[in-house]
Structure formats: C-alpha cells, structure tokens
Design a protein around this motif. Sequence first.
Motif, PDB file in Angstrom:
ATOM      1  N   PHE A 133      43.195  35.597  39.775  1.00  0.00           N
ATOM      2  CA  PHE A 133      43.526  34.523  41.004  1.00  0.00           C
ATOM      3  C   PHE A 133      44.122  34.859  42.242  1.00  0.00           C
ATOM      4  O   PHE A 133      44.180  33.906  43.113  1.00  0.00           O
ATOM      5  N   VAL A 134      44.641  36.176  42.573  1.00  0.00           N
ATOM      6  CA  VAL A 134      45.323  36.666  43.522  1.00  0.00           C
ATOM      7  C   VAL A 134      44.397  36.401  44.683  1.00  0.00           C
ATOM      8  O   VAL A 134      43.167  36.986  44.561  1.00  0.00           O
ATOM      9  N   ARG A 135      44.554  35.837  45.920  1.00  0.00           N
ATOM     10  CA  ARG A 135      43.791  35.909  46.982  1.00  0.00           C
ATOM     11  C   ARG A 135      44.597  36.593  48.222  1.00  0.00           C
ATOM     12  O   ARG A 135      45.496  36.365  48.548  1.00  0.00           O
ATOM     13  N   PHE A 136      43.985  37.494  48.984  1.00  0.00           N
ATOM     14  CA  PHE A 136      44.437  38.494  49.821  1.00  0.00           C
ATOM     15  C   PHE A 136      44.061  37.637  51.078  1.00  0.00           C
ATOM     16  O   PHE A 136      42.759  37.219  51.356  1.00  0.00           O
ATOM     17  N   GLU A 137      44.798  37.609  52.128  1.00  0.00           N
ATOM     18  CA  GLU A 137      44.570  37.170  53.763  1.00  0.00           C
ATOM     19  C   GLU A 137      44.578  38.388  54.645  1.00  0.00           C
ATOM     20  O   GLU A 137      46.046  39.007  54.802  1.00  0.00           O
ATOM     21  N   LYS A 138      43.884  38.707  55.518  1.00  0.00           N
ATOM     22  CA  LYS A 138      43.755  39.684  56.366  1.00  0.00           C
ATOM     23  C   LYS A 138      45.041  39.376  57.615  1.00  0.00           C
ATOM     24  O   LYS A 138      44.648  38.301  58.163  1.00  0.00           O
ATOM     25  N   MET A 139      45.986  40.169  57.896  1.00  0.00           N
ATOM     26  CA  MET A 139      47.015  39.679  58.952  1.00  0.00           C
ATOM     27  C   MET A 139      46.666  40.508  60.106  1.00  0.00           C
ATOM     28  O   MET A 139      45.712  41.497  60.250  1.00  0.00           O
ATOM     29  N   GLN A 140      47.165  40.308  61.229  1.00  0.00           N
ATOM     30  CA  GLN A 140      47.157  40.732  62.445  1.00  0.00           C
ATOM     31  C   GLN A 140      47.331  42.470  62.458  1.00  0.00           C
ATOM     32  O   GLN A 140      46.673  43.259  63.318  1.00  0.00           O
ATOM     33  N   ASP A 141      47.916  42.884  61.529  1.00  0.00           N
ATOM     34  CA  ASP A 141      48.601  44.427  61.309  1.00  0.00           C
ATOM     35  C   ASP A 141      47.758  44.990  60.478  1.00  0.00           C
ATOM     36  O   ASP A 141      47.795  46.320  60.333  1.00  0.00           O
ATOM     37  N   ASP A 142      46.516  44.352  60.037  1.00  0.00           N
ATOM     38  CA  ASP A 142      45.567  44.764  59.138  1.00  0.00           C
ATOM     39  C   ASP A 142      46.119  45.050  57.733  1.00  0.00           C
ATOM     40  O   ASP A 142      45.334  45.418  56.814  1.00  0.00           O
ATOM     41  N   VAL A 143      47.131  44.640  57.398  1.00  0.00           N
ATOM     42  CA  VAL A 143      47.788  44.387  56.078  1.00  0.00           C
ATOM     43  C   VAL A 143      47.107  43.257  55.339  1.00  0.00           C
ATOM     44  O   VAL A 143      47.037  42.126  56.005  1.00  0.00           O
ATOM     45  N   PHE A 144      46.749  43.246  54.324  1.00  0.00           N
ATOM     46  CA  PHE A 144      46.356  42.241  53.493  1.00  0.00           C
ATOM     47  C   PHE A 144      47.386  41.515  52.628  1.00  0.00           C
ATOM     48  O   PHE A 144      48.006  42.397  51.750  1.00  0.00           O
ATOM     49  N   PHE A 145      47.547  40.464  52.743  1.00  0.00           N
ATOM     50  CA  PHE A 145      48.804  39.693  52.177  1.00  0.00           C
ATOM     51  C   PHE A 145      48.329  38.611  51.216  1.00  0.00           C
ATOM     52  O   PHE A 145      47.442  37.750  51.379  1.00  0.00           O
ATOM     53  N   ALA A 146      49.089  38.502  50.054  1.00  0.00           N
ATOM     54  CA  ALA A 146      48.859  37.653  49.129  1.00  0.00           C
ATOM     55  C   ALA A 146      50.158  37.022  48.510  1.00  0.00           C
ATOM     56  O   ALA A 146      51.111  37.831  48.451  1.00  0.00           O
ATOM     57  N   LYS A 147      50.270  35.736  48.453  1.00  0.00           N
ATOM     58  CA  LYS A 147      51.350  35.043  47.911  1.00  0.00           C
ATOM     59  C   LYS A 147      51.042  34.482  46.453  1.00  0.00           C
ATOM     60  O   LYS A 147      50.151  33.858  46.140  1.00  0.00           O
ATOM     61  N   ILE A 148      52.142  34.517  45.790  1.00  0.00           N
ATOM     62  CA  ILE A 148      51.855  34.033  44.287  1.00  0.00           C
ATOM     63  C   ILE A 148      53.200  33.251  43.743  1.00  0.00           C
ATOM     64  O   ILE A 148      54.517  33.363  44.417  1.00  0.00           O
ATOM     65  N   ASP A 149      53.136  32.556  42.735  1.00  0.00           N
ATOM     66  CA  ASP A 149      54.228  31.783  42.487  1.00  0.00           C
ATOM     67  C   ASP A 149      53.938  31.625  40.938  1.00  0.00           C
ATOM     68  O   ASP A 149      53.909  30.345  40.298  1.00  0.00           O
ATOM     69  N   PRO A 150      54.145  32.663  40.094  1.00  0.00           N
ATOM     70  CA  PRO A 150      53.655  32.552  38.656  1.00  0.00           C
ATOM     71  C   PRO A 150      54.903  32.143  37.873  1.00  0.00           C
ATOM     72  O   PRO A 150      56.127  32.222  38.239  1.00  0.00           O
ATOM     73  N   ASP A 151      54.738  31.684  36.639  1.00  0.00           N
ATOM     74  CA  ASP A 151      55.684  31.012  35.684  1.00  0.00           C
ATOM     75  C   ASP A 151      56.654  32.044  35.181  1.00  0.00           C
ATOM     76  O   ASP A 151      57.814  31.708  35.179  1.00  0.00           O
ATOM     77  N   PHE A 152      55.993  33.296  35.026  1.00  0.00           N
ATOM     78  CA  PHE A 152      56.978  34.354  34.643  1.00  0.00           C
ATOM     79  C   PHE A 152      56.935  35.498  35.619  1.00  0.00           C
ATOM     80  O   PHE A 152      56.285  35.539  36.700  1.00  0.00           O
ATOM     81  N   ASN A 153      57.880  36.590  35.624  1.00  0.00           N
ATOM     82  CA  ASN A 153      58.059  37.454  36.619  1.00  0.00           C
ATOM     83  C   ASN A 153      57.258  38.494  36.042  1.00  0.00           C
ATOM     84  O   ASN A 153      57.482  39.790  35.750  1.00  0.00           O
ATOM     85  N   VAL A 154      55.750  38.454  36.413  1.00  0.00           N
ATOM     86  CA  VAL A 154      54.771  39.354  36.347  1.00  0.00           C
ATOM     87  C   VAL A 154      54.563  40.326  36.962  1.00  0.00           C
ATOM     88  O   VAL A 154      53.626  41.279  36.848  1.00  0.00           O
TER      89      VAL A 154
END
Length: 252
Positions: A133-154
Amino acid sequence: MTTLLYDGSFDGLLTAIFEVFEYRYKDVEIVSREKFHQENIFADIQEVITQNDKAERVLNKLEKNIGKPGIHELLKVYLSEDPEAEQLILSAVKQSVKYGDENILQNYVDPDILKISKINKSVSRERHRMTAFVRFEKMQDDVFFAKIDPDFNVLPLIRKHFKDRYQDQKWMIYDLRRNYGLLYDLESCDFFYPDEKIDLKKYEEKFHDQEKNYQTLWQRYFTKTNIVERKNLKLHIQHVPKRYWKYLTEKW
C-alpha cells in the motif's frame, strides 16, 4: 527488583540480556530509558552501556540454538514496540539457553512463546501491507517520496524489498509516527533521522509539476474502471482495511 536501563536499540537490549546472565540477576526487568518511569522507589536501577561484543555473543548463542529465523522472530518482537517486548525476548533467550537442543519458539504451551508467535503474525501482516500500500509521490528534485504510519516499526523489515524493487530511481520512505525514514540514492539505502518532523503542508508544495496530473489521471482511471454493480464493500475492506486508505491516491 533490579531494573536495567538500556538505550532502546536492539544491540542495547542484547547487551542488557548478556548482563542478566553475567551478573546472575534473578528478579529483573529491562526497560528503555525513553519509556522508564520509576514506580518502585526500592528498585535497584542499573545503567546498561551498549557493547557490541556482548550483543554479538548473545546473537551467536541464539543462532546456534534457534537459528537465524528464530533471531528474526525475536527482532520482530522488538520492532512490535509491545510493552512486554523486552521481557518476552529475555524469556525466550533464557529458554533457549536452558533447552539448547530444542526449538523453544515452537513450544506454544508456554505463554511467552505463544505471545511471541502472535506478535510475529501481526508484524508480518503489517510488513506485507506496507509493501502493498505504499504510494510514492514525485518531488521537484525527482526523488519519489512516500509517507507511512504503520502500527509497528516495520521500516527495517521493508528496506530490502524496496531497495531490490526500485533500483533505478531515488526514493524516500518516511515514518510519520516515529520520525525517521529510508533514503535510497541509487547507490546506498540508509536510514535518516530528521531533527524535526516533516511539515506535510510544505512537503506538498514541493510536488513535481507532473505529480498532481498523475494523481488526477489515476483517480479518473479508478473511477472509470470501477463496476458499480459488482461493488462488495465488505470484501474490499477485508483486503484493504480502511486505515490504509490514506495511502491510496484513488481514495482521496
């Protein structure tokens, strides 16, 4: 009661476990300094300094008794952040030393081992869902960024998956809850620890010009290909629980 305070790292925990045997502590608890709240004023508080050689000796003993898969199970207990994680791992180590010829992690009659098994299933399920379910978003510096908030430190458990899968692009995965992440720069894949939590409002301002277009196109595609007559929300939620919808572009 003796309380051993460690730095919160896995090596620190293994060092504390080594010292349980070294100093023959009987009535003992292991607590990270971050989570420690002294309730028993008569408790003997001992500071544990992380020592890699001591941690390594515990790992070598565990590998001999329960193998690398067994160590991986104990690592997942540690990453679960369960309030009893330290005591469960200590219990498992003690049993592995006492019954060196047996795979103690299969002794589900023991309540500690049974809980370790249940925690492993929960952490493994969360790890699998993060890879899906991780989704990446393209940033201006061409780095693909994804934010997560899992229940455990996975995050440590999904590192290899994403490193192997996305070798041709720069990417970052950031854990919102724990304020740290993974950064892959086409050469190395390392953890990063920002001084402050990332400001998501400012983060969205750094989207690549194409990103909003991609998101709109994907949402339209999802809407057009959806067959309303075959909608089964109960089954859908079973496979994609609502708490993961915040990661999915098509759910916004």
